[in-house]
Design an enzyme around this catalytic site. Sequence first.
Site, PDB file in Angstrom:
ATOM      1  N   LYS A 249       0.567  -1.149   0.035  1.00  0.00           N
ATOM      2  CA  LYS A 249       0.056  -0.025   0.131  1.00  0.00           C
ATOM      3  C   LYS A 249       1.019   1.340  -0.019  1.00  0.00           C
ATOM      4  O   LYS A 249       2.183   1.114   0.211  1.00  0.00           O
ATOM      5  CB  LYS A 249      -0.947  -0.152   1.135  1.00  0.00           C
ATOM      6  CG  LYS A 249      -2.182  -1.152   0.915  1.00  0.00           C
ATOM      7  CD  LYS A 249      -3.386  -0.982   1.591  1.00  0.00           C
ATOM      8  CE  LYS A 249      -4.399  -1.857   1.159  1.00  0.00           C
ATOM      9  NZ  LYS A 249      -5.447  -2.270   1.984  1.00  0.00           N
TER      10      LYS A 249
ATOM     11  N   ARG B 240      -3.082 -10.156   4.889  1.00  0.00           N
ATOM     12  CA  ARG B 240      -3.755 -10.264   3.297  1.00  0.00           C
ATOM     13  C   ARG B 240      -2.730  -9.541   2.714  1.00  0.00           C
ATOM     14  O   ARG B 240      -2.275  -8.481   2.630  1.00  0.00           O
ATOM     15  CB  ARG B 240      -4.998  -9.374   3.143  1.00  0.00           C
ATOM     16  CG  ARG B 240      -5.394  -9.624   1.890  1.00  0.00           C
ATOM     17  CD  ARG B 240      -6.566  -8.666   1.679  1.00  0.00           C
ATOM     18  NE  ARG B 240      -7.283  -8.652   0.296  1.00  0.00           N
ATOM     19  CZ  ARG B 240      -6.796  -7.833  -0.594  1.00  0.00           C
ATOM     20  NH1 ARG B 240      -5.790  -7.006  -0.332  1.00  0.00           N
ATOM     21  NH2 ARG B 240      -7.340  -7.868  -1.708  1.00  0.00           N
TER      22      ARG B 240
HETATM   23  N1  PMM Z   1      -7.757  -3.744   0.416  1.00  0.00           N
HETATM   24  C1  PMM Z   1      -7.742  -3.874  -0.802  1.00  0.00           C
HETATM   25  C2  PMM Z   1      -8.608  -5.103  -1.407  1.00  0.00           C
HETATM   26  N2  PMM Z   1      -9.308  -5.703  -0.300  1.00  0.00           N
HETATM   27  N3  PMM Z   1      -9.747  -6.191   1.714  1.00  0.00           N
HETATM   28  C3  PMM Z   1      -9.746  -6.022   2.992  1.00  0.00           C
HETATM   29  N4  PMM Z   1     -10.186  -7.057   4.009  1.00  0.00           N
HETATM   30  N5  PMM Z   1      -8.734  -5.259   3.471  1.00  0.00           N
HETATM   31  C4  PMM Z   1      -8.116  -4.536   2.829  1.00  0.00           C
HETATM   32  O1  PMM Z   1      -7.479  -3.600   3.146  1.00  0.00           O
HETATM   33  C5  PMM Z   1      -8.370  -4.560   1.559  1.00  0.00           C
HETATM   34  C6  PMM Z   1      -9.197  -5.633   0.895  1.00  0.00           C
HETATM   35  C7  PMM Z   1      -7.043  -3.196  -1.889  1.00  0.00           C
HETATM   36  O2  PMM Z   1      -5.693  -3.747  -2.132  1.00  0.00           O
HETATM   37  P1  PMM Z   1      -5.245  -4.475  -3.390  1.00  0.00           P
HETATM   38  O3  PMM Z   1      -5.872  -4.077  -4.529  1.00  0.00           O
HETATM   39  O4  PMM Z   1      -3.767  -4.347  -3.438  1.00  0.00           O
HETATM   40  O5  PMM Z   1      -5.914  -6.039  -3.377  1.00  0.00           O
END
Ligand code: PMM
Length: 285
Positions: free
Chosen positions: A224, A264
């Site tokens: 991020k 994650r």
């Molecule tokens: N961030 C993204 C997508 N899904 N789900 C949860 N639970 N928490 C998060 O912080 C989150 C998520 C965005 O990041 P990406 O596009 O790199 O997957």
Amino acid sequence: MSSAHGQVTGLPAWDRCAVMGVVNVTPDSFSDGGRWFDTGRAVKHGLDLAGEGADLIDVGGESTRPGASRVDEDEELRRVVPVVRALAAEGLVVSVDTMRASVAERSVAAGARLVNDVSGGRADPAMVPAVAAAGVPFVVMHWRGQSIDMNDRARYTDVVAEVTDELRRALDAAVAGGIAADRLIADPGLGFAKRADHDLALVAATARLRAGLGRPLLVAASRKRFLGRVLAGPDGEPPRARERDAATAAVTALAAAAGAWAVRVHEVRASADAVRVVRAVGAAA
Ligand code: PMM
């Protein structure tokens, strides 16, 4: 140490912080640049992440990066459901990352064991009832509105207190809507309506959030912007998303040591190692 991480009814009990590997089936995700857009490649990527030590695979078909606009429902279903079905058929624990009840329902029918909604059930009023009816666990993330203009909502006096309060209300709403409290997972939503200093304060407060919310905590720092800020060189230029994986693994170690239930991440191997080191050190303490 395992009880510190918490357990979620309906999912395996890991004796350490779990690692959730990300499969974004999108052409525009900021962090992996849409490399897994095709179904076959997305499935292979999920299997590879499991091979590297991911405990769960999170499949998403909609980009939530700042400024992103919504994907249409049919397109989201087309992207996500076949990948969920194939990975579940391989015996993997699959989570679906969606703000739409229809996508959650169809994914659970295809074998998903967990619904991960970045809006915490607020984007689609049908989501909480759908998850309650499906009887699966639910990730409630801290959210202040859609990605298109979320950066305008990054205003806090005390970010940890406000995120805790707002998350508690979203968790209560999920329970009021029929989802069993022991199936809920809380997530501070790093990068969602937050500036880098907010994200850092929330990572620093992982143990407090965990204690204050009384539910297992998912920490999603992977690649991020705030990590880009931390790693920026003298010219202020942040490294590209894919060059933030070592920093991500550092957050994994911190989060696991502070009692997070899961992290994650896009790059699994280093985080899978980190959670094992944290478990071993905890056992030796
Ligand atoms: N961030 C993204 C997508 N899904 N789900 C949860 N639970 N928490 C998060 O912080 C989150 C998520 C965005 O990041 P990406 O596009 O790199 O997957």
